[in-house]
Design a protein around this motif. Structure first.
Motif, PDB file in Angstrom:
ATOM      1  N   MET A   1      23.075  15.148  59.216  1.00 54.21           N
ATOM      2  CA  MET A   1      22.435  15.969  60.226  1.00 54.21           C
ATOM      3  C   MET A   1      21.213  16.654  59.642  1.00 54.21           C
ATOM      4  SD  MET A   1      25.792  17.541  62.180  1.00 54.21           S
ATOM      5  CE  MET A   1      24.886  18.867  62.857  1.00 54.21           C
ATOM      6  N   ILE A   2      20.198  16.787  60.451  1.00 50.26           N
ATOM      7  CA  ILE A   2      18.937  17.369  60.009  1.00 50.26           C
ATOM      8  C   ILE A   2      19.128  18.830  59.607  1.00 50.26           C
ATOM      9  CG2 ILE A   2      16.563  17.883  60.677  1.00 50.26           C
ATOM     10  CD1 ILE A   2      16.794  15.554  62.692  1.00 50.26           C
ATOM     11  N   ARG A   3      19.964  19.524  60.355  1.00 54.37           N
ATOM     12  CA  ARG A   3      20.209  20.944  60.072  1.00 54.37           C
ATOM     13  C   ARG A   3      20.740  21.131  58.648  1.00 54.37           C
ATOM     14  NH1 ARG A   3      21.818  25.208  64.045  1.00 54.37           N
ATOM     15  NH2 ARG A   3      21.644  23.533  65.544  1.00 54.37           N
ATOM     16  N   ASP A   4      21.651  20.266  58.231  1.00 54.57           N
ATOM     17  CA  ASP A   4      22.210  20.352  56.877  1.00 54.57           C
ATOM     18  C   ASP A   4      21.152  20.052  55.819  1.00 54.57           C
ATOM     19  OD1 ASP A   4      24.684  20.944  58.006  1.00 54.57           O
ATOM     20  OD2 ASP A   4      25.335  18.849  57.987  1.00 54.57           O
ATOM     21  N   ASP A   5      20.272  19.097  56.113  1.00 53.03           N
ATOM     22  CA  ASP A   5      19.191  18.770  55.184  1.00 53.03           C
ATOM     23  C   ASP A   5      18.266  19.972  54.993  1.00 53.03           C
ATOM     24  OD1 ASP A   5      20.232  16.211  55.042  1.00 53.03           O
ATOM     25  OD2 ASP A   5      18.757  15.354  56.436  1.00 53.03           O
ATOM     26  N   ILE A   6      17.999  20.690  56.076  1.00 49.67           N
ATOM     27  CA  ILE A   6      17.128  21.866  55.999  1.00 49.67           C
ATOM     28  C   ILE A   6      17.788  22.958  55.167  1.00 49.67           C
ATOM     29  CG2 ILE A   6      16.064  23.727  57.358  1.00 49.67           C
ATOM     30  CD1 ILE A   6      15.683  21.591  59.599  1.00 49.67           C
ATOM     31  N   LYS A   7      19.086  23.165  55.368  1.00 46.52           N
ATOM     32  CA  LYS A   7      19.801  24.177  54.582  1.00 46.52           C
ATOM     33  C   LYS A   7      19.785  23.825  53.100  1.00 46.52           C
ATOM     34  CE  LYS A   7      22.917  25.733  58.225  1.00 46.52           C
ATOM     35  NZ  LYS A   7      24.294  25.739  58.733  1.00 46.52           N
ATOM     36  N   ALA A   8      20.034  22.564  52.783  1.00 45.06           N
ATOM     37  CA  ALA A   8      20.033  22.124  51.387  1.00 45.06           C
ATOM     38  C   ALA A   8      18.646  22.279  50.769  1.00 45.06           C
ATOM     39  CB  ALA A   8      20.496  20.674  51.293  1.00 45.06           C
ATOM     40  N   ALA A   9      17.613  21.939  51.531  1.00 46.75           N
ATOM     41  CA  ALA A   9      16.245  22.069  51.027  1.00 46.75           C
ATOM     42  C   ALA A   9      15.883  23.533  50.800  1.00 46.75           C
ATOM     43  CB  ALA A   9      15.268  21.432  52.003  1.00 46.75           C
ATOM     44  N   THR A  10      16.390  24.416  51.654  1.00 48.81           N
ATOM     45  CA  THR A  10      16.133  25.847  51.494  1.00 48.81           C
ATOM     46  C   THR A  10      16.749  26.351  50.196  1.00 48.81           C
ATOM     47  OG1 THR A  10      16.133  26.132  53.896  1.00 48.81           O
ATOM     48  CG2 THR A  10      16.387  28.124  52.571  1.00 48.81           C
ATOM     49  N   ILE A  11      17.970  25.963  49.930  1.00 50.77           N
ATOM     50  CA  ILE A  11      18.654  26.386  48.708  1.00 50.77           C
ATOM     51  C   ILE A  11      17.915  25.857  47.477  1.00 50.77           C
ATOM     52  CG2 ILE A  11      20.776  26.119  47.364  1.00 50.77           C
ATOM     53  CD1 ILE A  11      22.264  26.153  50.118  1.00 50.77           C
ATOM     54  N   THR A  12      17.512  24.602  47.535  1.00 53.64           N
ATOM     55  CA  THR A  12      16.776  24.001  46.422  1.00 53.64           C
ATOM     56  C   THR A  12      15.454  24.723  46.187  1.00 53.64           C
ATOM     57  OG1 THR A  12      17.751  21.856  46.952  1.00 53.64           O
ATOM     58  CG2 THR A  12      15.805  21.842  45.550  1.00 53.64           C
ATOM     59  N   ALA A  13      14.739  25.036  47.251  1.00 52.82           N
ATOM     60  CA  ALA A  13      13.464  25.739  47.125  1.00 52.82           C
ATOM     61  C   ALA A  13      13.656  27.141  46.569  1.00 52.82           C
ATOM     62  CB  ALA A  13      12.763  25.796  48.479  1.00 52.82           C
ATOM     63  N   MET A  14      14.727  27.797  46.985  1.00 53.32           N
ATOM     64  CA  MET A  14      15.002  29.137  46.471  1.00 53.32           C
ATOM     65  C   MET A  14      15.296  29.084  44.971  1.00 53.32           C
ATOM     66  SD  MET A  14      17.162  30.733  49.712  1.00 53.32           S
ATOM     67  CE  MET A  14      18.352  31.459  48.664  1.00 53.32           C
ATOM     68  N   LYS A  15      16.095  28.125  44.551  1.00 56.54           N
ATOM     69  CA  LYS A  15      16.422  27.989  43.127  1.00 56.54           C
ATOM     70  C   LYS A  15      15.197  27.648  42.297  1.00 56.54           C
ATOM     71  CE  LYS A  15      21.278  26.754  43.653  1.00 56.54           C
ATOM     72  NZ  LYS A  15      22.293  25.685  43.518  1.00 56.54           N
ATOM     73  N   ALA A  16      14.274  26.874  42.870  1.00 54.21           N
ATOM     74  CA  ALA A  16      13.054  26.479  42.169  1.00 54.21           C
ATOM     75  C   ALA A  16      11.967  27.552  42.270  1.00 54.21           C
ATOM     76  CB  ALA A  16      12.540  25.159  42.720  1.00 54.21           C
ATOM     77  N   LYS A  17      12.266  28.641  42.971  1.00 55.28           N
ATOM     78  CA  LYS A  17      11.335  29.754  43.170  1.00 55.28           C
ATOM     79  C   LYS A  17      10.018  29.313  43.821  1.00 55.28           C
ATOM     80  CE  LYS A  17      13.080  32.540  39.292  1.00 55.28           C
ATOM     81  NZ  LYS A  17      14.370  32.672  39.697  1.00 55.28           N
ATOM     82  N   GLU A  18      10.145  28.411  44.794  1.00 57.18           N
ATOM     83  CA  GLU A  18       8.985  27.969  45.574  1.00 57.18           C
ATOM     84  C   GLU A  18       8.886  28.863  46.804  1.00 57.18           C
ATOM     85  OE1 GLU A  18      10.215  23.951  46.301  1.00 57.18           O
ATOM     86  OE2 GLU A  18       9.232  23.209  44.480  1.00 57.18           O
ATOM     87  N   LYS A  19       8.109  29.925  46.691  1.00 58.73           N
ATOM     88  CA  LYS A  19       8.069  30.951  47.733  1.00 58.73           C
ATOM     89  C   LYS A  19       7.556  30.424  49.072  1.00 58.73           C
ATOM     90  CE  LYS A  19       7.625  34.831  44.601  1.00 58.73           C
ATOM     91  NZ  LYS A  19       6.814  35.959  44.163  1.00 58.73           N
ATOM     92  N   ASP A  20       6.448  29.677  49.048  1.00 62.64           N
ATOM     93  CA  ASP A  20       5.875  29.190  50.305  1.00 62.64           C
ATOM     94  C   ASP A  20       6.818  28.220  51.005  1.00 62.64           C
ATOM     95  OD1 ASP A  20       3.623  30.711  49.859  1.00 62.64           O
ATOM     96  OD2 ASP A  20       2.496  29.065  48.930  1.00 62.64           O
ATOM     97  N   ARG A  21       7.398  27.303  50.253  1.00 63.24           N
ATOM     98  CA  ARG A  21       8.332  26.330  50.834  1.00 63.24           C
ATOM     99  C   ARG A  21       9.566  27.039  51.390  1.00 63.24           C
ATOM    100  NH1 ARG A  21       9.326  20.977  51.042  1.00 63.24           N
ATOM    101  NH2 ARG A  21      11.463  20.271  50.874  1.00 63.24           N
ATOM    102  N   THR A  22      10.082  28.001  50.637  1.00 65.20           N
ATOM    103  CA  THR A  22      11.252  28.754  51.089  1.00 65.20           C
ATOM    104  C   THR A  22      10.939  29.497  52.386  1.00 65.20           C
ATOM    105  OG1 THR A  22      11.988  29.052  48.799  1.00 65.20           O
ATOM    106  CG2 THR A  22      12.935  30.526  50.446  1.00 65.20           C
ATOM    107  N   ALA A  23       9.768  30.116  52.452  1.00 69.25           N
ATOM    108  CA  ALA A  23       9.387  30.863  53.652  1.00 69.25           C
ATOM    109  C   ALA A  23       9.297  29.937  54.859  1.00 69.25           C
ATOM    110  CB  ALA A  23       8.052  31.566  53.425  1.00 69.25           C
ATOM    111  N   THR A  24       8.706  28.764  54.682  1.00 72.11           N
ATOM    112  CA  THR A  24       8.582  27.815  55.799  1.00 72.11           C
ATOM    113  C   THR A  24       9.951  27.316  56.232  1.00 72.11           C
ATOM    114  OG1 THR A  24       6.399  27.138  55.026  1.00 72.11           O
ATOM    115  CG2 THR A  24       7.527  25.647  56.541  1.00 72.11           C
ATOM    116  N   LEU A  25      10.811  26.999  55.285  1.00 72.74           N
ATOM    117  CA  LEU A  25      12.151  26.514  55.624  1.00 72.74           C
ATOM    118  C   LEU A  25      12.969  27.596  56.329  1.00 72.74           C
ATOM    119  CD1 LEU A  25      12.853  24.479  52.388  1.00 72.74           C
ATOM    120  CD2 LEU A  25      12.556  23.544  54.678  1.00 72.74           C
ATOM    121  N   ARG A  26      12.803  28.828  55.919  1.00 71.65           N
ATOM    122  CA  ARG A  26      13.493  29.925  56.609  1.00 71.65           C
ATOM    123  C   ARG A  26      12.956  30.106  58.020  1.00 71.65           C
ATOM    124  NH1 ARG A  26      14.021  34.401  51.759  1.00 71.65           N
ATOM    125  NH2 ARG A  26      15.955  33.546  50.885  1.00 71.65           N
ATOM    126  N   GLN A  27      11.659  29.899  58.175  1.00 76.43           N
ATOM    127  CA  GLN A  27      11.048  29.977  59.504  1.00 76.43           C
ATOM    128  C   GLN A  27      11.634  28.893  60.411  1.00 76.43           C
ATOM    129  OE1 GLN A  27       6.805  29.193  59.431  1.00 76.43           O
ATOM    130  NE2 GLN A  27       6.427  31.024  60.653  1.00 76.43           N
TER     131      GLN A  27
END
Length: 149
Positions: A1-27
């Protein structure tokens, strides 16, 4: 499911400290939650991936319009921000149909609906949206349908 992919990508971005990507994924997640709430109150039952895809398509369309406006206004740095967000959004969208595939789908829809003039464009667009809504660029399809008559 796409929703799960977005959640996983958000966690990965947070761990990698990618602020812009994390902000967009949270949006994206926030918009999806807003749509979930709308759906609950409307009583309509839309499959999850269709709901998420619709949200992503709307967000992508908004980014494209913003990019055009910023470029026209000479605000290239803001356009670059929008392009970066658009690239992240498009990662989760299903592969869109090519122009040739869209033209073939339009021909089939015209045959199915019996459309013969521009007056029947609404019927053709409804048919296309019903069958290919998640994988067809409807603005491109609209222009192609209009030109096909």
């Amino acid at each position: 499911m796409i929703r799960d992919d977005i959640k996983a990508a958000t966690i990965t971005a947070m761990k990698a400290k990618e602020k812009d990507r994390t902000a967009t994924l949270r949006q994206i997640s926030a918009k999806i939650k807003d749509r979930d709430i709308e759906q609950r109150t409307s009583g309509k039952d839309i499959p999850d991936d269709e709901l998420v895809t619709a949200v992503l398509q709307k967000m992508a369309k908004q980014r494209r319009e913003s990019i055009t406006m910023y470029v026209d206004g000479g605000r290239e740095e803001l356009a670059d921000n929008e392009r970066a967000e658009l690239a992240i959004i498009e990662e989760f969208l299903p592969q869109m149909m090519s122009e040739e595939e869209t033209i073939a789908a339009i021909a089939a829809a015209k045959e199915t609906t019996g459309a013969t003039s521009v007056k029947d464009m609404g019927k053709v667009m409804a048919e296309l949206k019903g069958k290919y809504g998640a994988v067809m660029d409807m603005s491109q399809a609209s222009a192609l349908v209009k030109n096909s008559f």
